[in-house]
Write a protein that holds these residues in place. Structure first.
Motif, short mmCIF file in Angstrom:
data_model
loop_
_atom_site.label_atom_id
_atom_site.label_comp_id
_atom_site.label_asym_id
_atom_site.label_seq_id
_atom_site.Cartn_x
_atom_site.Cartn_y
_atom_site.Cartn_z
N UNK A 23 0.83 -1.21 0.00
CA UNK A 23 0.00 0.00 0.00
C UNK A 23 0.87 1.26 0.00
N UNK A 24 1.96 1.22 0.77
CA UNK A 24 2.87 2.36 0.80
C UNK A 24 3.55 2.55 -0.55
N UNK A 25 3.93 1.45 -1.19
CA UNK A 25 4.55 1.53 -2.51
C UNK A 25 3.56 2.10 -3.53
N UNK A 26 2.31 1.68 -3.42
CA UNK A 26 1.28 2.19 -4.33
C UNK A 26 1.12 3.71 -4.14
N UNK A 27 1.06 4.14 -2.89
CA UNK A 27 0.87 5.57 -2.60
C UNK A 27 2.04 6.41 -3.10
N UNK A 28 3.24 5.83 -3.08
CA UNK A 28 4.43 6.59 -3.49
C UNK A 28 4.48 6.81 -5.00
N UNK A 29 3.65 6.09 -5.76
CA UNK A 29 3.69 6.22 -7.22
C UNK A 29 3.26 7.60 -7.68
N UNK A 30 2.52 8.31 -6.85
CA UNK A 30 2.07 9.65 -7.22
C UNK A 30 3.26 10.57 -7.51
N UNK A 31 4.39 10.30 -6.84
CA UNK A 31 5.58 11.13 -7.04
C UNK A 31 6.11 11.04 -8.47
N UNK A 32 5.77 9.94 -9.16
CA UNK A 32 6.27 9.76 -10.53
C UNK A 32 5.66 10.77 -11.50
N UNK A 33 4.57 11.41 -11.10
CA UNK A 33 3.89 12.35 -11.99
C UNK A 33 4.44 13.77 -11.89
N UNK A 34 5.27 14.02 -10.89
CA UNK A 34 5.80 15.37 -10.71
C UNK A 34 6.64 15.76 -11.93
N UNK A 35 6.42 16.97 -12.39
CA UNK A 35 7.14 17.44 -13.56
C UNK A 35 6.42 17.20 -14.87
N UNK A 36 5.35 16.39 -14.83
CA UNK A 36 4.57 16.13 -16.04
C UNK A 36 3.66 17.32 -16.33
N UNK A 37 3.47 17.60 -17.61
CA UNK A 37 2.61 18.72 -17.99
C UNK A 37 1.17 18.51 -17.54
N UNK A 38 0.74 17.26 -17.57
CA UNK A 38 -0.64 16.93 -17.19
C UNK A 38 -0.68 16.38 -15.76
N UNK A 39 0.08 17.01 -14.87
CA UNK A 39 0.18 16.50 -13.49
C UNK A 39 -1.18 16.38 -12.82
N UNK A 95 -14.42 -0.64 -15.96
CA UNK A 95 -14.04 0.48 -15.11
C UNK A 95 -12.57 0.84 -15.27
N UNK A 96 -11.73 -0.16 -15.50
CA UNK A 96 -10.31 0.11 -15.74
C UNK A 96 -10.13 0.94 -17.01
N UNK A 97 -10.92 0.63 -18.01
CA UNK A 97 -10.89 1.44 -19.24
C UNK A 97 -11.41 2.84 -18.97
N UNK A 98 -12.48 2.92 -18.18
CA UNK A 98 -13.09 4.22 -17.91
C UNK A 98 -12.15 5.15 -17.15
N UNK A 99 -11.27 4.60 -16.32
CA UNK A 99 -10.34 5.46 -15.58
C UNK A 99 -8.99 5.57 -16.31
N UNK A 100 -8.94 5.10 -17.56
CA UNK A 100 -7.74 5.23 -18.40
C UNK A 100 -6.52 4.57 -17.76
N UNK A 101 -6.65 3.28 -17.45
CA UNK A 101 -5.56 2.54 -16.82
C UNK A 101 -4.29 2.58 -17.67
N UNK A 102 -4.43 2.34 -18.98
CA UNK A 102 -3.24 2.32 -19.84
C UNK A 102 -2.54 3.68 -19.88
N UNK A 103 -3.33 4.75 -19.78
CA UNK A 103 -2.77 6.10 -19.80
C UNK A 103 -1.88 6.35 -18.59
N UNK A 104 -2.34 5.92 -17.42
CA UNK A 104 -1.57 6.19 -16.21
C UNK A 104 -0.36 5.26 -16.09
N UNK A 105 -0.46 4.04 -16.61
CA UNK A 105 0.68 3.12 -16.54
C UNK A 105 1.82 3.59 -17.43
N UNK A 106 1.50 4.38 -18.44
CA UNK A 106 2.55 4.94 -19.29
C UNK A 106 3.44 5.90 -18.50
N UNK A 107 2.87 6.49 -17.45
CA UNK A 107 3.60 7.48 -16.66
C UNK A 107 4.04 6.96 -15.29
#
Length: 297
Positions: A18-34, A86-98
Motif C-alpha cells: 500500500x505504501x509503494x502504491x501511494x508513493x507512485x504519485x511522485x512519478x507524476x511530478x514534472x509532467x505537464x498533465x500533473x 471500469x479500468x478502461x473508464x479510468x484510463x488505466x493504460x494512460x496512467x501506466x505509461x507514466x
C-alpha cells in the motif's frame, strides 16, 4: 507457522504494498498533465481498493473447493467484466505509461488479496462472517469483535445483476435482426424501440446494453451505412491503434471531424467509443471489423 503469525505476515506485506502504491504519485511530478494524472491515479486507487476485496472473496471461494452455482458463476463473470470496463473508464493504460511500476505493484497487491482469501479459509473463518464480526476491507483482514448474541433479523434478498456488459458479447445474425426489428418500428415509438432492443438482448443473450450503445447501434445500422460514416470509421479504426479506448476514440474523432463529409449524420462524442466497441465485438466473433452479409439475409 501459527495462524496469528501468518495473518501478521499478510498484513505487513499488505501495508508495504500500500505504501509503494501511494508513493507512485511522485512519478507524476514534472509532467505537464500533473493534475490530470493525479486525478486518474486517485480514481484508480479507489477502484483497486474495491477490486482487492473482490479478489479476497474469489480466492476464499476457490479455497473451499465447492462448485459454484450457475448464478454465482454468472455473477463472478459479471463483476470481472465490470472491473475491465471500469479500468478502461479510468484510463488505466494512460496512467501506466507514466508510472512504470504500477502494473507490477497492482499484480502484487492482488496476489496479496488472494493470499488473504486463502488465509480466511485456512483459519476457519466464515465468509462473509457477519455473525462473527469478521470483515474484509482494503486494509486487510480484521479480527472479529466480541459482542452479545442477538437474534438474527430477517434480511431481504439482495438484487444482483447477472448480465454481461455488451462490450464483451459475441455477435450473431439474430443480434442484427433485433436491431433492425427495433429500428423498423414507427418513429413515434422511440422509447419502445430502445426498450425492445434492450429487453431482447437481455432475454436472448444475457447482455446488458447501455443507452448510448443502443443509440450507436441504430446509427450504425441505419444512417451510418447509407452516409458512408461506417466506412470512414472503419478506415480510422484500422489506422489509429492505442491501448486506451478513450485515447483511440479521440484520435478517430479528430480525424473524422477534420475530414467530415457533408453526408455524415451529426453525432455525439460517445459514438466513437461505442463504434470501437462494436468493431471489437465483430473482430472477436468473425475475425474482422465487419459482419458477414449473411447477417442481413
Amino acid at each position: 507457522m501459527s495462524s496469528v503469525r501468518k495473518i501478521q505476515g499478510y498484513q505487513e506485506r499488505k501495508e508495504t504494498l500500500s505504501q509503494q502504491y501511494s508513493s507512485l504519485k511522485d512519478a507524476f511530478k514534472g509532467e505537464n498533465d500533473y493534475a490530470g494524472l493525479v486525478n486518474v491515479y486517485e480514481m484508480l486507487k479507489h477502484l483497486d481498493e474495491l477490486v482487492y476485496q473482490f479478489h479476497v472473496y474469489k480466492s476464499y471461494l476457490e479455497s473451499t473447493k465447492k462448485p459454484l452455482t450457475l448464478a454465482q458463476n454468472a455473477e463472478m463473470k459479471s463483476i470481472e467484466n465490470l472491473i475491465k470496463t471500469l479500468e478502461d473508464d479510468v484510463s488505466l493504460s494512460y496512467i501506466t505509461e507514466n508510472a512504470n511500476r504500477l502494473a507490477i505493484i497492482r499484480r502484487e497487491i492482488f496476489e496479496n488479496a488472494r493470499e488473504g482469501g486463502r488465509l480466511l479459509y485456512a483459519v476457519g473463518y466464515k465468509f462473509p462472517a457477519i455473525s462473527s464480526g469478521q470483515t474484509i476491507t482494503s486494509a486487510g483482514i480484521t479480527k472479529p469483535k466480541s459482542k452479545p448474541q442477538q437474534k438474527p433479523k430477517p434480511q431481504s434478498k439482495p438484487k444482483t445483476s447477472t448480465y454481461t456488459s455488451a462490450r464483451y458479447m459475441k455477435w450473431s445474425k439474430r443480434c442484427t435482426q433485433i436491431v433492425l426489428e427495433a429500428a423498423n418500428m414507427s418513429d413515434k415509438y422511440v422509447k419502445q424501440k430502445h426498450a425492445y432492443l434492450v429487453d431482447h438482448f437481455k432475454q436472448e443473450f444475457g447482455v446488458a446494453c447501455t443507452k448510448d450503445f443502443v443509440h450507436y447501434l441504430f446509427l450504425h445500422y441505419i444512417d451510418g451505412e447509407t452516409s458512408g460514416f461506417n466506412e470512414a470509421f472503419d478506415e480510422c479504426y484500422v489506422k489509429h491503434q492505442h491501448p486506451s479506448i478513450e485515447k483511440r476514440a479521440v484520435l478517430i474523432a479528430e480525424e473524422m471531424k477534420a475530414n467530415r463529409s457533408p453526408d455524415f449524420p451529426a453525432v455525439h462524442d460517445y459514438v466513437y467509443k461505442y463504434g470501437i466497441w462494436l468493431r471489437e465485438i465483430f473482430e472477436r466473433t468473425y475475425g474482422q471489423i465487419t459482419e458477414p452479409a449473411t447477417n442481413f439475409q
